[in-house]
Design a protein around this motif. Structure first.
Motif, PDB file in Angstrom:
ATOM      1  N   ALA A 122       1.029  19.949  -1.117  1.00  0.00           N
ATOM      2  CA  ALA A 122       1.626  18.944  -0.235  1.00  0.00           C
ATOM      3  C   ALA A 122       0.556  17.997   0.305  1.00  0.00           C
ATOM      4  O   ALA A 122       0.783  16.778   0.404  1.00  0.00           O
ATOM      5  CB  ALA A 122       2.374  19.615   0.913  1.00  0.00           C
ATOM      6  N   ALA A 123      -0.626  18.508   0.640  1.00  0.00           N
ATOM      7  CA  ALA A 123      -1.723  17.660   1.128  1.00  0.00           C
ATOM      8  C   ALA A 123      -2.187  16.701   0.033  1.00  0.00           C
ATOM      9  O   ALA A 123      -2.500  15.534   0.309  1.00  0.00           O
ATOM     10  CB  ALA A 123      -2.882  18.522   1.616  1.00  0.00           C
ATOM     11  N   THR A 124      -2.223  17.162  -1.207  1.00  0.00           N
ATOM     12  CA  THR A 124      -2.619  16.310  -2.332  1.00  0.00           C
ATOM     13  C   THR A 124      -1.598  15.183  -2.529  1.00  0.00           C
ATOM     14  O   THR A 124      -1.973  14.023  -2.728  1.00  0.00           O
ATOM     15  CB  THR A 124      -2.743  17.141  -3.620  1.00  0.00           C
ATOM     16  N   ILE A 125      -0.321  15.512  -2.454  1.00  0.00           N
ATOM     17  CA  ILE A 125       0.734  14.503  -2.591  1.00  0.00           C
ATOM     18  C   ILE A 125       0.648  13.499  -1.442  1.00  0.00           C
ATOM     19  O   ILE A 125       0.774  12.288  -1.640  1.00  0.00           O
ATOM     20  CB  ILE A 125       2.126  15.169  -2.638  1.00  0.00           C
ATOM     21  N   GLU A 126       0.413  14.003  -0.234  1.00  0.00           N
ATOM     22  CA  GLU A 126       0.309  13.112   0.919  1.00  0.00           C
ATOM     23  C   GLU A 126      -0.869  12.158   0.759  1.00  0.00           C
ATOM     24  O   GLU A 126      -0.737  10.946   1.012  1.00  0.00           O
ATOM     25  CB  GLU A 126       0.161  13.922   2.207  1.00  0.00           C
ATOM     26  N   ALA A 127      -2.019  12.641   0.322  1.00  0.00           N
ATOM     27  CA  ALA A 127      -3.187  11.781   0.113  1.00  0.00           C
ATOM     28  C   ALA A 127      -2.906  10.732  -0.959  1.00  0.00           C
ATOM     29  O   ALA A 127      -3.278   9.554  -0.806  1.00  0.00           O
ATOM     30  CB  ALA A 127      -4.400  12.633  -0.266  1.00  0.00           C
ATOM     31  N   ALA A 128      -2.247  11.126  -2.041  1.00  0.00           N
ATOM     32  CA  ALA A 128      -1.929  10.177  -3.109  1.00  0.00           C
ATOM     33  C   ALA A 128      -0.957   9.107  -2.610  1.00  0.00           C
ATOM     34  O   ALA A 128      -1.128   7.917  -2.899  1.00  0.00           O
ATOM     35  CB  ALA A 128      -1.330  10.917  -4.309  1.00  0.00           C
ATOM     36  N   ALA A 129       0.042   9.517  -1.835  1.00  0.00           N
ATOM     37  CA  ALA A 129       1.009   8.549  -1.305  1.00  0.00           C
ATOM     38  C   ALA A 129       0.322   7.571  -0.358  1.00  0.00           C
ATOM     39  O   ALA A 129       0.576   6.366  -0.413  1.00  0.00           O
ATOM     40  CB  ALA A 129       2.144   9.290  -0.587  1.00  0.00           C
ATOM     41  N   HIS A 130      -0.564   8.067   0.499  1.00  0.00           N
ATOM     42  CA  HIS A 130      -1.270   7.182   1.438  1.00  0.00           C
ATOM     43  C   HIS A 130      -2.217   6.231   0.708  1.00  0.00           C
ATOM     44  O   HIS A 130      -2.431   5.106   1.173  1.00  0.00           O
ATOM     45  CB  HIS A 130      -2.021   7.990   2.484  1.00  0.00           C
ATOM     46  N   SER A 131      -2.761   6.659  -0.411  1.00  0.00           N
ATOM     47  CA  SER A 131      -3.639   5.744  -1.156  1.00  0.00           C
ATOM     48  C   SER A 131      -2.818   4.625  -1.815  1.00  0.00           C
ATOM     49  O   SER A 131      -3.314   3.517  -1.985  1.00  0.00           O
ATOM     50  CB  SER A 131      -4.451   6.497  -2.205  1.00  0.00           C
ATOM     51  N   LEU A 132      -1.575   4.927  -2.166  1.00  0.00           N
ATOM     52  CA  LEU A 132      -0.706   3.914  -2.762  1.00  0.00           C
ATOM     53  C   LEU A 132      -0.019   3.044  -1.704  1.00  0.00           C
ATOM     54  O   LEU A 132       0.143   1.842  -1.893  1.00  0.00           O
ATOM     55  CB  LEU A 132       0.370   4.578  -3.625  1.00  0.00           C
ATOM     56  N   TRP A 133       0.398   3.660  -0.623  1.00  0.00           N
ATOM     57  CA  TRP A 133       1.155   2.960   0.425  1.00  0.00           C
ATOM     58  C   TRP A 133       0.587   3.319   1.796  1.00  0.00           C
ATOM     59  O   TRP A 133       1.111   4.202   2.483  1.00  0.00           O
ATOM     60  CB  TRP A 133       2.630   3.355   0.372  1.00  0.00           C
ATOM     61  N   PRO A 134      -0.482   2.650   2.217  1.00  0.00           N
ATOM     62  CA  PRO A 134      -1.040   2.940   3.548  1.00  0.00           C
ATOM     63  C   PRO A 134       0.041   2.771   4.622  1.00  0.00           C
ATOM     64  O   PRO A 134       0.866   1.874   4.559  1.00  0.00           O
ATOM     65  CB  PRO A 134      -2.141   1.897   3.706  1.00  0.00           C
ATOM     66  N   SER A 189       4.820   7.635   5.621  1.00  0.00           N
ATOM     67  CA  SER A 189       4.848   9.012   6.126  1.00  0.00           C
ATOM     68  C   SER A 189       5.397   9.920   5.032  1.00  0.00           C
ATOM     69  O   SER A 189       6.304   9.547   4.292  1.00  0.00           O
ATOM     70  CB  SER A 189       5.684   9.107   7.400  1.00  0.00           C
ATOM     71  N   VAL A 190       4.820  11.087   4.943  1.00  0.00           N
ATOM     72  CA  VAL A 190       5.204  12.065   3.927  1.00  0.00           C
ATOM     73  C   VAL A 190       5.775  13.279   4.652  1.00  0.00           C
ATOM     74  O   VAL A 190       5.165  13.786   5.593  1.00  0.00           O
ATOM     75  CB  VAL A 190       3.994  12.468   3.057  1.00  0.00           C
ATOM     76  N   HIS A 191       6.951  13.717   4.235  1.00  0.00           N
ATOM     77  CA  HIS A 191       7.624  14.842   4.876  1.00  0.00           C
ATOM     78  C   HIS A 191       7.975  15.897   3.833  1.00  0.00           C
ATOM     79  O   HIS A 191       8.595  15.579   2.820  1.00  0.00           O
ATOM     80  CB  HIS A 191       8.906  14.391   5.571  1.00  0.00           C
ATOM     81  N   VAL A 224       9.696  16.969  -1.191  1.00  0.00           N
ATOM     82  CA  VAL A 224       8.868  16.003  -0.453  1.00  0.00           C
ATOM     83  C   VAL A 224       9.549  14.651  -0.480  1.00  0.00           C
ATOM     84  O   VAL A 224      10.124  14.260  -1.499  1.00  0.00           O
ATOM     85  CB  VAL A 224       7.467  15.876  -1.096  1.00  0.00           C
ATOM     86  N   THR A 225       9.476  13.957   0.637  1.00  0.00           N
ATOM     87  CA  THR A 225       9.956  12.569   0.669  1.00  0.00           C
ATOM     88  C   THR A 225       8.865  11.687   1.254  1.00  0.00           C
ATOM     89  O   THR A 225       8.099  12.126   2.110  1.00  0.00           O
ATOM     90  CB  THR A 225      11.264  12.448   1.488  1.00  0.00           C
ATOM     91  N   VAL A 226       8.774  10.458   0.749  1.00  0.00           N
ATOM     92  CA  VAL A 226       7.829   9.464   1.253  1.00  0.00           C
ATOM     93  C   VAL A 226       8.660   8.374   1.892  1.00  0.00           C
ATOM     94  O   VAL A 226       9.559   7.816   1.256  1.00  0.00           O
ATOM     95  CB  VAL A 226       6.959   8.900   0.115  1.00  0.00           C
ATOM     96  N   ALA A 227       8.360   8.054   3.147  1.00  0.00           N
ATOM     97  CA  ALA A 227       9.150   7.060   3.883  1.00  0.00           C
ATOM     98  C   ALA A 227       8.234   6.001   4.465  1.00  0.00           C
ATOM     99  O   ALA A 227       7.051   6.232   4.701  1.00  0.00           O
ATOM    100  CB  ALA A 227       9.931   7.753   5.011  1.00  0.00           C
ATOM    101  N   GLY A 228       8.813   4.837   4.699  1.00  0.00           N
ATOM    102  CA  GLY A 228       8.087   3.766   5.358  1.00  0.00           C
ATOM    103  C   GLY A 228       7.162   2.985   4.464  1.00  0.00           C
ATOM    104  O   GLY A 228       6.304   2.249   4.950  1.00  0.00           O
ATOM    105  N   SER A 229       7.310   3.128   3.159  1.00  0.00           N
ATOM    106  CA  SER A 229       6.459   2.350   2.251  1.00  0.00           C
ATOM    107  C   SER A 229       7.208   1.094   1.854  1.00  0.00           C
ATOM    108  O   SER A 229       8.417   1.098   1.680  1.00  0.00           O
ATOM    109  CB  SER A 229       6.116   3.182   1.003  1.00  0.00           C
ATOM    110  N   GLU A 230       6.472   0.023   1.734  1.00  0.00           N
ATOM    111  CA  GLU A 230       7.084  -1.244   1.296  1.00  0.00           C
ATOM    112  C   GLU A 230       6.698  -1.478  -0.142  1.00  0.00           C
ATOM    113  O   GLU A 230       5.529  -1.387  -0.499  1.00  0.00           O
ATOM    114  CB  GLU A 230       6.602  -2.382   2.178  1.00  0.00           C
TER     115      GLU A 230
END
Length: 114
Positions: A71-83, A86-88, A106-112
């Motif tokens: 989950a931490a790896t997915i969260e880091a990857a999502a933040h690198s793509l969409w600063p 939020s990852v839940h 896992v869901t990624v929210a708030g990315s444009e």
């Protein structure tokens, strides 16, 4: 085959009686069964077996750590793509109900989108 789909297997004793495939005489006990207790109450034996199964299916500390790391790896990857996203993690994993080898929701929210 008998009603219900059970296959009849000759027991080889020559007494004419047949055994259902899956009779306890022919199969080892399930791997979660901690002990073969001789209990007089069927309900109590079922209760004990359900407790044994729950303990058998409980994730190990290594499995829990691997899921957290994933989950931490997915969260880091999502933040690198969409600063700023939020990852839940949701579902059975954070609730502590995940079975061994269960998937992680896992869901990624708030990315444009760009």
């Amino acid at each position: 085959r008998r009603p219900g789909g059970a296959e009849v297997v000759p027991d080889g004793e020559g007494d004419g009686e047949d055994q259902h495939e899956g009779d306890d005489k022919r199969r080892p006990p399930p791997p979660w069964l901690a002990a073969s207790l001789e209990l007089s109450s069927v309900v109590l034996r079922l209760h004990e077996e359900v407790l044994d199964l729950a303990e058998f299916l409980r994730p190990t500390s290594e499995e829990l750590q691997a899921r957290r790391q994933w989950a931490a790896t997915i969260e880091a990857a999502a933040h690198s793509l969409w600063p700023g996203c939020s990852v839940h993690v949701f579902g059975s994993v954070p609730m502590g109900l995940a079975l061994p080898c269960a998937h992680v929701d896992v869901t990624v929210a708030g990315s444009e989108g760009e």
